[in-house]
Write a protein that holds these residues in place. Structure first.
Motif, PDB file in Angstrom:
ATOM      1  N   PRO A  66      42.560  73.670   6.151  1.00 12.16           N
ATOM      2  CA  PRO A  66      43.177  75.266   6.602  1.00 12.16           C
ATOM      3  C   PRO A  66      44.079  76.118   7.219  1.00 12.16           C
ATOM      4  CG  PRO A  66      41.231  75.487   6.993  1.00 12.16           C
ATOM      5  CD  PRO A  66      41.359  73.562   6.802  1.00 12.16           C
ATOM      6  N   ALA A  67      44.451  76.546   6.974  1.00  6.19           N
ATOM      7  CA  ALA A  67      45.391  77.608   7.498  1.00  6.19           C
ATOM      8  C   ALA A  67      44.972  78.169   8.910  1.00  6.19           C
ATOM      9  CB  ALA A  67      46.984  78.535   6.658  1.00  6.19           C
ATOM     10  N   ALA A  68      45.074  78.442   9.901  1.00  2.00           N
ATOM     11  CA  ALA A  68      44.061  79.448  10.719  1.00  2.00           C
ATOM     12  C   ALA A  68      43.702  80.862  10.552  1.00  2.00           C
ATOM     13  CB  ALA A  68      44.727  79.272  12.339  1.00  2.00           C
TER      14      ALA A  68
ATOM     15  N   ARG B 234      44.161  84.174  10.606  1.00  2.00           N
ATOM     16  CA  ARG B 234      45.065  86.082  11.406  1.00  2.00           C
ATOM     17  C   ARG B 234      44.094  86.929  11.646  1.00  2.00           C
ATOM     18  NH1 ARG B 234      49.270  85.373   6.231  1.00  2.00           N
ATOM     19  NH2 ARG B 234      46.731  85.686   6.216  1.00  2.00           N
TER      20      ARG B 234
ATOM     21  N   GLU C 168      40.352  78.079  14.738  1.00  2.00           N
ATOM     22  CA  GLU C 168      40.465  78.330  13.402  1.00  2.00           C
ATOM     23  C   GLU C 168      40.974  79.513  13.433  1.00  2.00           C
ATOM     24  OE1 GLU C 168      36.800  76.149  11.133  1.00  2.00           O
ATOM     25  OE2 GLU C 168      36.165  77.958  12.063  1.00  2.00           O
TER      26      GLU C 168
ATOM     27  N   GLU D  57      53.683  84.530  15.141  1.00  2.00           N
ATOM     28  CA  GLU D  57      53.009  83.159  15.611  1.00  2.00           C
ATOM     29  C   GLU D  57      51.694  83.060  16.026  1.00  2.00           C
ATOM     30  OE1 GLU D  57      56.468  84.590  17.751  1.00  2.00           O
ATOM     31  OE2 GLU D  57      55.705  84.811  15.954  1.00  2.00           O
TER      32      GLU D  57
END
Length: 329
Positions: free
Chosen positions: A2-4, A6, A28, A45
């Motif tokens: 899964p995407a980190a 933010r 994570e 980013e």
């Protein structure tokens, strides 16, 4: 994979900087935004923690961070309103005055932001203000985790677990030891502690100059002794149905001139088992763990838990005594 997640940090004093350092090696979570009272920085980013800390320490604000910073006297509001996608914020802000964190939560609501907020605030009255905003936060699509530092937070959660051995909880006694080499690294935290001392208040502590704080610390050899503090562990444990708030006491010693803890931080939970035995559980934190480690670690663990709740459409306000934190890898 899964995407980190933010995340953003509001407040960049000692606690905010420690939070940025703690996040740096995590996979994570990624730090994408941070703000102080004079500016903010964000980058989809990710921000470099060392660069953020260098900009803040050398020039006094994250707003000077090239090329991501912006100087602003409305840094929190501008950051919330920016297009930077953020799953959750850690509010590493000094809660002076006593309604400051609640007013920041109101800003998030007013600006139509959806996501997760976590704080590490201490005072019962401050947490009660936020609990009173439960319906408002839920309607706004915000999942708010309150009292998620060390105490309240880690030690409150430990008391909640330890209470399960008992049919009735008689007493929860939290005693903390904090050692810091230099009070100036944690100015806001020390002022909040002074506000708990006899003869002082939030207003008095907030109005003190650095020279006046220095003079007080000179009188006490750098030691602050705090007893029967107004700490939200009491309302959080009462809300969780564990015991009445008058059975919860919090106190401790803060050494502002020595990184070694003056005593070991612990929570003692005394109660009666179903067989009628009286017993005490003790949970003690390792002396090598700093205040920053014991506050920021749980805060991000609760932020991760909050993000999971938010994804399931569960909004409103929760305390550290109600929800298990999730470890951030």
């Amino acid at each position: 994979m899964p995407a980190a997640m933010r995340v953003g940090i509001l407040g960049f004093g000692g606690l905010g900087q420690a939070a940025a350092k703690l996040l740096a090696p995590k996979g994570e979570m990624i730090l994408v935004a941070a703000a102080d009272k004079n500016g903010y920085a964000h980058a989809a980013e990710g921000l470099n923690a060392s660069s953020c800390i260098a900009a803040y320490q050398s020039q006094g604000s994250l707003g000077y961070l090239e090329p991501h910073g912006k100087i602003s006297t409305e840094s929190i509001e501008e950051l919330i309103a920016s297009s930077c996608p953020i799953d959750g914020y850690f509010l590493a802000l000094p809660n002076l005055p006593n309604d400051f964190i609640a007013s920041v939560a109101q800003q998030f609501i007013k600006l139509g932001w959806h996501g997760v907020l976590v704080d590490a605030i201490k005072r019962t009255s401050a947490v009660e203000q936020l609990l009173g905003m439960k319906a408002e936060l839920a309607a706004a699509g915000i999942t708010y985790m309150t009292g998620c530092g060390a105490t309240p937070g880690l030690l409150t959660a430990a008391a909640s677990l330890a209470a399960q051995s008992y049919a009735e909880v008689h007493q929860v006694k939290i005693t903390f030891g904090v050692g810091i080499a230099n009070w100036e690294a944690y100015r806001a935290t020390i002022r909040e502690d002074i506000a708990h001392m006899p003869g002082y208040s939030v207003e008095v502590a907030r109005a003190m100059t650095d020279a006046e704080v220095e003079a007080l610390l000179d009188q006490t050899d750098g030691i602050l002794t705090l007893e029967n503090m107004e700490h939200a562990d009491d309302v959080m444990l009462e809300l969780a149905g564990i015991c009445d708030r008058d059975r919860v006491t919090v106190g401790g010693i803060v050494d502002t001139r020595n990184p070694k803890k003056p005593l070991s931080t612990n929570v003692k939970i005394t109660g009666r088992t179903f067989e009628g035995k009286i017993s005490t559980h003790t949970f003690t934190l390792g002396d090598e763990t700093s205040m920053a480690a014991n506050v920021c670690g749980p805060a991000f663990g609760y932020l991760k838990a909050g993000i999971q709740l938010h994804k399931r459409g569960i909004h409103g306000i929760f305390t550290a005594a109600e929800i298990m934190p999730q470890f951030v890898k």
